[in-house]
Design an enzyme around this catalytic site. Sequence first.
Site, short mmCIF file in Angstrom:
data_model
loop_
_atom_site.label_atom_id
_atom_site.label_comp_id
_atom_site.label_asym_id
_atom_site.label_seq_id
_atom_site.Cartn_x
_atom_site.Cartn_y
_atom_site.Cartn_z
N LYS A 82 0.71 -1.19 -0.44
CA LYS A 82 -0.32 0.45 -0.54
C LYS A 82 0.62 1.24 0.46
O LYS A 82 0.40 2.44 -0.85
CB LYS A 82 -1.13 -0.16 0.87
CG LYS A 82 -1.84 -1.25 1.39
CD LYS A 82 -2.75 -0.81 0.16
CE LYS A 82 -4.47 -1.75 0.33
NZ LYS A 82 -5.58 -1.38 -0.91
N GLU B 282 -9.83 5.92 3.14
CA GLU B 282 -10.47 4.62 3.52
C GLU B 282 -9.66 3.22 3.67
O GLU B 282 -8.74 3.49 3.20
CB GLU B 282 -11.63 3.95 2.77
CG GLU B 282 -11.65 3.65 2.01
CD GLU B 282 -10.03 3.98 0.59
OE1 GLU B 282 -9.70 3.02 0.43
OE2 GLU B 282 -9.83 4.83 0.41
N SER C 157 1.37 -9.44 -0.97
CA SER C 157 1.21 -8.53 -0.76
C SER C 157 1.31 -7.93 0.12
O SER C 157 1.62 -6.15 1.04
CB SER C 157 -0.39 -7.69 -1.17
OG SER C 157 -0.89 -9.22 -0.61
#
Length: 637
Positions: free
Chosen positions: A333, A355, A621
Amino acid sequence: MKLKVCGMKHNTKEVAQLKPDYLGFIFWDKSPRYFDEKMPILFQDIKKVGVFVDAPVDEILKTVVTYGLQGVQLHGRETPDFCAELTTKINLNNGSDPSKDQLDIIKVFSIRDHFDFSVLEPYENVCNYYLFDSKGKLPGGNGYTFNWEVLKTYPSTKPYFLSGGIGPQEVTSIKEFLKRPEAQYCHAIDVNSKFEIEPGLKDIEKLEAFKKVILNYTDSGLCRKDRRTMKNERKIHSLVEIERGAYHANEKGYYGEFGGAFIPEMLYPNTEELRQNYLRIMKEPSFKAEFHQLLKDYVGRPTPLYYANRLSEKYGTKIYLKREDLCHTGAHKVNNTIGQILMAKKLGKNRIIAETGAGQHGVATATVCALMGIKCVVYMGEIDIARQAPNVARMKMLGAEVKPALSGSRTLKDATNEAIRDWINNPVDTHYIIGSVVGPHPYPDMVARFQSVVSEEIKWQLQEKEGRENPDYVIACVGGGSNAAGAYYHYLDNETVGIIAVEAAGKGIDSGESAATSALGKIGIIHGSKTLLMQTQDGQITEPYSISAGLDYPGVGPMHAHLFRSGRGEFISITDDEAMTAGLELTQLEGIIPAIETSHAFAVFDHKKFKPDDIVVVNLSGRGDKDLQTYIDYFRL
């Protein structure tokens, strides 16, 4: 290649408008698709096939006459003598009149991982076709595919139907199968439950898209073995009406039919300012230099491409892990939040909203806001706040304000709703850092570009390790889809690289508690983008469910919707139980605790067989620190 749609009951006339070659009607009263309706008038070139399970010959013949059937599919323990008797009586009824249409007899055989083809020999002269289905508890309709590798030793020249749990997510697998020599006798693809809204009610949109891709592909002849050179492989793009680059967003933000910006008027200035400037800013040398310097010195890139020796040994193929879990903050991210915080500064914004579901995007956003000294507000569903407590604490330590979303399912969808409301109310000073490839244009394209550093690194790292840039497959989990977009980005237009997207089936696709958008979704609008999303028949968004907070989303990014509908991506749905088991297995084989989102990707190896010399890259991830309590509770550690 022919198409058969089986299990017809409620919307036969609508399916017939798509002009499949066969429609199947089930005359076994234990089936939820048991046909006892009035037969509608159909196009003459559509063959009506009756499906029977150990029914008497006279009952079959009576049904053939009553419903005007052109085919009989025998799905039980019918013997060769039974088939011979049926053929004889059919000929007697026809008076051996060659002008009358022949009644096709299709004998079904069920397969899982092995099959003794010698059982076919007695049937060679008493039926017209074979049909190979998945072996399960029921005579048919078990909802999953069998191992098509078994058909490599198919000894007959009799044409056959390929059946058994085939759905939209099998498009890529079907294309690969039809290139192989054993597929030369494959007469038709038989589909049923994976194209249904409910038993006997077919999803017309999914059927139409599937028929277009598969039949255009096979009718072109490019599936033949003698056309499999790399030069001609590239021509396959035109078979689904795409060109090189069409898997990326066009200037209006569309991926095929998906994407765009469906937003209220009050939000238009915000998105338009970003749309007009994002590409220009990203091309500026000063922006690129700062972005890459922070990725290197702050995030810790490049992340390793690690050969998973023990995992590879277990599954008989070459598995590499792209270690995004080793990024600062513990997931991919941060690649995007670094890019967007620099974008916000260029646009003169001094307040950031975001969010988050699993909390990784929230942590990454709070991190870059702390780095840049910018105020940060993160919206998070109340349920996710409870199950991702460590990440909530991290965000607060970093100085972010965490606001709970208390409406709806109180998960990621609702957090996104709250963030959009905030942005509408604060258009001048606030930038919304969306964490995935969702939302109105230009967000899906911008986020994918920032995350493309993942596939960019894979290419040169694989060149160093294997002497080639391209793997055979890239696998990633997909909720909104940012990690997957990054892993796929540089391979989107290279169809020699298989793309596998893994979604969360929750407690099962048909359980009512799932987040498998490819299997359950239909076209709609969510959070400013036209895409596939889970919804009721009247368009109300269905509440998703997954044990993983990051995959608990009712839709999917428009890039992934296009990859699914075009057949470029193979989509596989994984349950909670399968994901948790795969996560524990990776931990114990490789000493890496993955995020539960990522664990879904590793469960693919129990669903799909790879060749020993295949190179398979899995995008790892995120790390599992945030999910330790869930692992502890699930396995009672």
